[in-house]
Scaffold this motif. Structure first.
Motif, PDB file in Angstrom:
ATOM      1  N   UNK A 194      39.354  37.877  21.222  1.00 58.95           N
ATOM      2  CA  UNK A 194      39.916  36.998  22.234  1.00 58.95           C
ATOM      3  C   UNK A 194      39.266  37.247  23.592  1.00 58.95           C
ATOM      4  N   UNK A 195      39.027  38.523  23.906  1.00 58.84           N
ATOM      5  CA  UNK A 195      38.375  38.837  25.173  1.00 58.84           C
ATOM      6  C   UNK A 195      36.933  38.364  25.172  1.00 58.84           C
TER       7      UNK A 195
ATOM      8  N   UNK B 230      34.099  29.936  40.084  1.00 57.37           N
ATOM      9  CA  UNK B 230      33.845  31.363  40.305  1.00 57.37           C
ATOM     10  C   UNK B 230      35.010  32.248  39.860  1.00 57.37           C
ATOM     11  N   UNK B 231      35.998  32.416  40.736  1.00 58.70           N
ATOM     12  CA  UNK B 231      37.091  33.354  40.461  1.00 58.70           C
ATOM     13  C   UNK B 231      38.280  32.718  39.763  1.00 58.70           C
ATOM     14  N   UNK B 232      38.285  31.388  39.667  1.00 59.15           N
ATOM     15  CA  UNK B 232      39.401  30.712  39.031  1.00 59.15           C
ATOM     16  C   UNK B 232      40.533  30.458  40.006  1.00 59.15           C
ATOM     17  N   UNK B 233      41.433  29.580  39.639  1.00 58.97           N
ATOM     18  CA  UNK B 233      42.628  29.335  40.446  1.00 58.97           C
ATOM     19  C   UNK B 233      43.835  29.792  39.640  1.00 58.97           C
ATOM     20  N   UNK B 234      44.587  30.716  40.213  1.00 54.45           N
ATOM     21  CA  UNK B 234      45.690  31.327  39.496  1.00 54.45           C
ATOM     22  C   UNK B 234      47.002  31.221  40.227  1.00 54.45           C
ATOM     23  N   UNK B 235      47.962  31.985  39.736  1.00 56.90           N
ATOM     24  CA  UNK B 235      49.315  31.887  40.239  1.00 56.90           C
ATOM     25  C   UNK B 235      49.493  32.563  41.603  1.00 56.90           C
ATOM     26  N   UNK B 236      48.430  33.233  42.117  1.00 64.54           N
ATOM     27  CA  UNK B 236      48.546  33.848  43.435  1.00 64.54           C
ATOM     28  C   UNK B 236      48.723  32.781  44.513  1.00 64.54           C
TER      29      UNK B 236
ATOM     30  N   UNK C 184      40.000  25.093  31.320  1.00 66.65           N
ATOM     31  CA  UNK C 184      40.374  26.180  30.402  1.00 66.65           C
ATOM     32  C   UNK C 184      41.178  27.226  31.174  1.00 66.65           C
ATOM     33  N   UNK C 185      41.961  27.989  30.427  1.00 63.00           N
ATOM     34  CA  UNK C 185      42.799  29.025  31.038  1.00 63.00           C
ATOM     35  C   UNK C 185      42.351  30.389  30.529  1.00 63.00           C
ATOM     36  N   UNK C 186      42.112  31.290  31.462  1.00 60.39           N
ATOM     37  CA  UNK C 186      41.715  32.658  31.116  1.00 60.39           C
ATOM     38  C   UNK C 186      42.962  33.531  31.013  1.00 60.39           C
ATOM     39  N   UNK C 187      43.194  34.071  29.818  1.00 57.39           N
ATOM     40  CA  UNK C 187      44.339  34.951  29.635  1.00 57.39           C
ATOM     41  C   UNK C 187      44.136  36.259  30.384  1.00 57.39           C
ATOM     42  N   UNK C 188      42.895  36.722  30.476  1.00 58.60           N
ATOM     43  CA  UNK C 188      42.616  37.993  31.141  1.00 58.60           C
ATOM     44  C   UNK C 188      42.738  37.876  32.658  1.00 58.60           C
ATOM     45  N   UNK C 189      42.252  36.746  33.210  1.00 59.02           N
ATOM     46  CA  UNK C 189      42.297  36.545  34.659  1.00 59.02           C
ATOM     47  C   UNK C 189      43.575  35.846  35.112  1.00 59.02           C
TER      48      UNK C 189
END
Length: 233
Positions: free
Chosen positions: A84-85, A178-184, A146-151
């Motif tokens: 998965x990783x 680049x870094x993705x957009x997350x829940x932060x 896509x969604x990164x489970x790790x990031x």
């Protein structure tokens, strides 16, 4: 005190020791331990007196079993590769190699999980951003998201892979590249950011590069299958 043994008895004990050591070596090799090239079992030539345990067949068998159990334990407890990783788009380097790009394209984007955590402000993930309304009124899927489970973040699948070689290099690429957009940050902000990214020239080129490579790899795979079939007939 060490008692004198006849030549025949010494030869018999030496043969028993050699068989026990060789059996142990074969056992270890079968469970994944590297096989040793040579085994020196000539104990008496090295002026080492054999102990009672070496001449006891039951003890030799016990040593073999212990070594086998230890080697099997090492194999069982070895840390498995996390597939998965390996398929997580968030872990790929900013300048992926050609092999890495082709591997990800063959696998394709991973499905968006059915549950994504709320952002730090408590806002639920807006699943509506995964869909887009076409000019003809139809609703389609943003297949590049896509969604990164790790990031724990969203990424643009084609831009993450092809932006390094894109001729339409942006001055300030979006975080999806680049870094993705997350829940932060607030999920609500992504209602505008995702469509803005979608309409950039570099995204359009990366998307086209992705689909072209995907088609080429499928064509090559089909030719290999036909060649294999022809040779197997």
């Amino acid at each position: 005190m060490y008692s004198h043994k006849s030549g025949a008895q010494k030869q018999k004990e030496k043969q028993a020791r050699e068989e026990a050591v060789l059996k142990c070596a074969r056992t270890l090799f079968e469970v994944g331990v590297k096989k040793i090239d040579t085994i020196d079992t000539n104990v008496e030539d090295q002026n080492i007196l054999p102990s009672s345990s070496e001449s006891d067949p039951s003890t030799s068998q016990s040593l073999v079993q212990d070594a086998q159990q230890e080697a099997e334990s090492d194999v069982i407890n070895a840390e498995p590769k996390d597939t998965e990783q390996q398929r997580d788009i968030g872990l790929i380097p900013d300048r992926p190699s050609r092999v890495q790009i082709e591997d990800f394209v063959r696998q394709g984007p991973q499905p968006i999980p059915s549950q994504i955590a709320s952002d730090d402000k408590g806002n639920s993930f807006p699943y509506t951003v995964l869909k887009v309304q076409r000019p003809n009124g139809e609703t389609g899927k943003r297949d590049w998201l896509v969604y990164s489970q790790c990031k724990r973040a969203l990424f643009c699948f084609p831009c993450r892979l092809f932006i390094a070689g894109c001729t339409q290099q942006p001055k300030t690429p979006s975080n999806l590249t680049s870094c993705g957009i997350g829940k932060q940050s607030s999920w609500k902000k992504h209602y505008n950011r995702i469509p803005e990214h979608e309409h950039t020239n570099y995204h359009k080129q990366c998307y086209l590069d992705w689909r072209q490579l995907e088609a080429r790899l499928k064509e090559e795979s089909g030719k290999l299958m036909i060649s294999y079939r022809d040779h197997s007939v």
